[in-house]
Design a protein around this motif. Sequence first.
Motif, PDB file in Angstrom:
ATOM      1  N   LEU A 130     108.036  13.437 128.933  1.00 22.37           N
ATOM      2  CA  LEU A 130     107.051  14.345 128.366  1.00 22.37           C
ATOM      3  C   LEU A 130     107.057  14.195 126.847  1.00 22.37           C
ATOM      4  N   VAL A 131     105.975  14.589 126.227  1.00 26.14           N
ATOM      5  CA  VAL A 131     105.850  14.491 124.775  1.00 26.14           C
ATOM      6  C   VAL A 131     105.584  15.890 124.227  1.00 26.14           C
ATOM      7  N   LEU A 132     106.308  16.242 123.176  1.00 25.57           N
ATOM      8  CA  LEU A 132     106.066  17.486 122.456  1.00 25.57           C
ATOM      9  C   LEU A 132     105.438  17.138 121.111  1.00 25.57           C
ATOM     10  N   ALA A 133     104.236  17.658 120.883  1.00 29.55           N
ATOM     11  CA  ALA A 133     103.576  17.511 119.593  1.00 29.55           C
ATOM     12  C   ALA A 133     103.667  18.846 118.864  1.00 29.55           C
ATOM     13  N   THR A 134     104.172  18.829 117.644  1.00 33.24           N
ATOM     14  CA  THR A 134     104.298  20.027 116.830  1.00 33.24           C
ATOM     15  C   THR A 134     103.397  19.878 115.615  1.00 33.24           C
ATOM     16  N   ILE A 135     102.465  20.816 115.445  1.00 36.67           N
ATOM     17  CA  ILE A 135     101.481  20.750 114.366  1.00 36.67           C
ATOM     18  C   ILE A 135     101.783  21.861 113.372  1.00 36.67           C
ATOM     19  N   TRP A 136     102.152  21.474 112.156  1.00 38.44           N
ATOM     20  CA  TRP A 136     102.395  22.428 111.080  1.00 38.44           C
ATOM     21  C   TRP A 136     101.148  22.509 110.213  1.00 38.44           C
ATOM     22  N   TYR A 137     100.660  23.717 109.974  1.00 36.65           N
ATOM     23  CA  TYR A 137      99.472  23.955 109.145  1.00 36.65           C
ATOM     24  C   TYR A 137      99.924  24.454 107.780  1.00 36.65           C
ATOM     25  N   GLY A 138      99.475  23.771 106.716  1.00 34.56           N
ATOM     26  CA  GLY A 138      99.940  24.108 105.377  1.00 34.56           C
ATOM     27  C   GLY A 138      98.899  24.811 104.534  1.00 34.56           C
ATOM     28  N   HIS A 139      99.393  25.556 103.534  1.00 31.70           N
ATOM     29  CA  HIS A 139      98.501  26.147 102.537  1.00 31.70           C
ATOM     30  C   HIS A 139      97.888  25.068 101.650  1.00 31.70           C
ATOM     31  N   GLY A 140      98.648  24.009 101.401  1.00 35.62           N
ATOM     32  CA  GLY A 140      98.200  22.919 100.544  1.00 35.62           C
ATOM     33  C   GLY A 140      98.666  21.602 101.110  1.00 35.62           C
ATOM     34  N   PRO A 141      98.430  20.510 100.405  1.00 36.33           N
ATOM     35  CA  PRO A 141      98.763  19.180 100.926  1.00 36.33           C
ATOM     36  C   PRO A 141     100.255  19.000 101.177  1.00 36.33           C
ATOM     37  N   PHE A 142     100.558  18.254 102.219  1.00 35.80           N
ATOM     38  CA  PHE A 142     101.924  17.809 102.470  1.00 35.80           C
ATOM     39  C   PHE A 142     102.084  16.476 101.740  1.00 35.80           C
ATOM     40  N   ASP A 143     102.695  16.514 100.564  1.00 32.77           N
ATOM     41  CA  ASP A 143     102.730  15.360  99.688  1.00 32.77           C
ATOM     42  C   ASP A 143     103.945  14.483  99.982  1.00 32.77           C
ATOM     43  N   ALA A 144     104.135  13.456  99.120  1.00 31.47           N
ATOM     44  CA  ALA A 144     105.243  12.529  99.326  1.00 31.47           C
ATOM     45  C   ALA A 144     106.588  13.245  99.235  1.00 31.47           C
ATOM     46  N   THR A 145     106.674  14.275  98.409  1.00 37.65           N
ATOM     47  CA  THR A 145     107.926  15.034  98.293  1.00 37.65           C
ATOM     48  C   THR A 145     108.253  15.716  99.605  1.00 37.65           C
ATOM     49  N   PHE A 146     107.221  16.268 100.260  1.00 39.67           N
ATOM     50  CA  PHE A 146     107.472  16.906 101.550  1.00 39.67           C
ATOM     51  C   PHE A 146     107.856  15.875 102.603  1.00 39.67           C
ATOM     52  N   ALA A 147     107.195  14.708 102.586  1.00 42.20           N
ATOM     53  CA  ALA A 147     107.541  13.661 103.551  1.00 42.20           C
ATOM     54  C   ALA A 147     109.000  13.251 103.401  1.00 42.20           C
ATOM     55  N   GLU A 148     109.484  13.174 102.177  1.00 48.65           N
ATOM     56  CA  GLU A 148     110.888  12.848 101.949  1.00 48.65           C
ATOM     57  C   GLU A 148     111.789  13.994 102.413  1.00 48.65           C
ATOM     58  N   PHE A 149     111.370  15.233 102.184  1.00 48.49           N
ATOM     59  CA  PHE A 149     112.109  16.385 102.693  1.00 48.49           C
ATOM     60  C   PHE A 149     112.201  16.330 104.218  1.00 48.49           C
ATOM     61  N   PHE A 150     111.101  15.985 104.862  1.00 46.52           N
ATOM     62  CA  PHE A 150     111.123  15.876 106.317  1.00 46.52           C
ATOM     63  C   PHE A 150     112.111  14.804 106.756  1.00 46.52           C
ATOM     64  N   GLN A 151     112.039  13.638 106.128  1.00 49.45           N
ATOM     65  CA  GLN A 151     112.901  12.531 106.517  1.00 49.45           C
ATOM     66  C   GLN A 151     114.376  12.856 106.285  1.00 49.45           C
ATOM     67  N   GLN A 152     114.688  13.465 105.149  1.00 51.77           N
ATOM     68  CA  GLN A 152     116.079  13.668 104.768  1.00 51.77           C
ATOM     69  C   GLN A 152     116.689  14.962 105.311  1.00 51.77           C
ATOM     70  N   ARG A 153     115.869  16.002 105.481  1.00 53.56           N
ATOM     71  CA  ARG A 153     116.427  17.312 105.831  1.00 53.56           C
ATOM     72  C   ARG A 153     115.991  17.799 107.210  1.00 53.56           C
ATOM     73  N   VAL A 154     114.725  17.560 107.552  1.00 55.83           N
ATOM     74  CA  VAL A 154     114.215  18.091 108.819  1.00 55.83           C
ATOM     75  C   VAL A 154     114.558  17.175 109.979  1.00 55.83           C
ATOM     76  N   ARG A 155     114.288  15.898 109.826  1.00 54.05           N
ATOM     77  CA  ARG A 155     114.488  14.963 110.935  1.00 54.05           C
ATOM     78  C   ARG A 155     115.911  14.986 111.490  1.00 54.05           C
ATOM     79  N   PRO A 156     116.950  15.009 110.645  1.00 54.74           N
ATOM     80  CA  PRO A 156     118.301  15.053 111.222  1.00 54.74           C
ATOM     81  C   PRO A 156     118.554  16.286 112.087  1.00 54.74           C
ATOM     82  N   VAL A 157     117.983  17.427 111.702  1.00 54.00           N
ATOM     83  CA  VAL A 157     118.181  18.633 112.515  1.00 54.00           C
ATOM     84  C   VAL A 157     117.436  18.503 113.835  1.00 54.00           C
ATOM     85  N   LEU A 158     116.215  17.983 113.788  1.00 58.21           N
ATOM     86  CA  LEU A 158     115.476  17.761 115.032  1.00 58.21           C
ATOM     87  C   LEU A 158     116.229  16.812 115.948  1.00 58.21           C
ATOM     88  N   ALA A 159     116.727  15.708 115.381  1.00 63.73           N
ATOM     89  CA  ALA A 159     117.466  14.742 116.187  1.00 63.73           C
ATOM     90  C   ALA A 159     118.728  15.360 116.761  1.00 63.73           C
TER      91      ALA A 159
END
Length: 245
Positions: A130-159
């Motif tokens: 099965l596949v879980l798709a999670t859609i986050w809706y932002g007040h403003g753009p998800f910029d390169a800084t957020f993408a790095e935050f996701f990679q470095q801080r969020v992804r390890p917790v999800l994994a």
Amino acid sequence: MEALRSPVVELRQYTLHPGRRDVLVDLFDREFVESQEAVGATVLGQFRDLDDPDRFVWLRGFEDMQRRAEALESFYHGPVWQAHRDEANATMVDSDDVLLLRPASARGGFPVPVAARPAPGGPAPSPPSLVLATIWYGHGPFDATFAEFFQQRVRPVLAGTGGEPLAYLQSEHAPNTFPALPVRMGEEVFVWFARFADEDHIDDHLNRLRQSGRWREEVLPTLSERWARPPQRLRLAPTERSLLR
């Protein structure tokens, strides 16, 4: 891992007439996969929504926005769609819920499939995940800084809680190069996808995530500052011919 060559991705959610989803799934898997890929689109995955019997979800990828225009022009004015569009449209209440996305980083695209797409009418494939798709809706753009935050801080917790992302994407704001098909303009979204063996594994992941101290203390404060509303989660069952399964 090498990513599929789909720098532009559509996440398409269709609301269907009651009881008509399997009609569309059968038609789609039989007629609309190879015919789209022959003109330059990539059908990344097609799914039944486990929580809404009248929702069909699918993902379509392209090399770039210009090739998207060319592929859609060829397909929707081509013989296969012209022959089957009335049957397909008869299943649908709404097909305009479409998010235009791009990988959030060089590592954010969908991985190369581990197996070939099941052939139409062939032997039954092994039970899909099965596949879980999670859609986050932002007040403003998800910029390169957020993408790095996701990679470095969020992804390890999800994994660490059993939900290693397969791909993570954000809004693509290029003009819609095929206006005959609407997309949701003005949205700021960040979407990630993960694969699970079954519904119990999805539930276990979400429970572990809620209980995670790192999630509550290191991740949620940053996410809550950016959220315009709580995330949308789609629990998706791949169809028999889905590439993502």
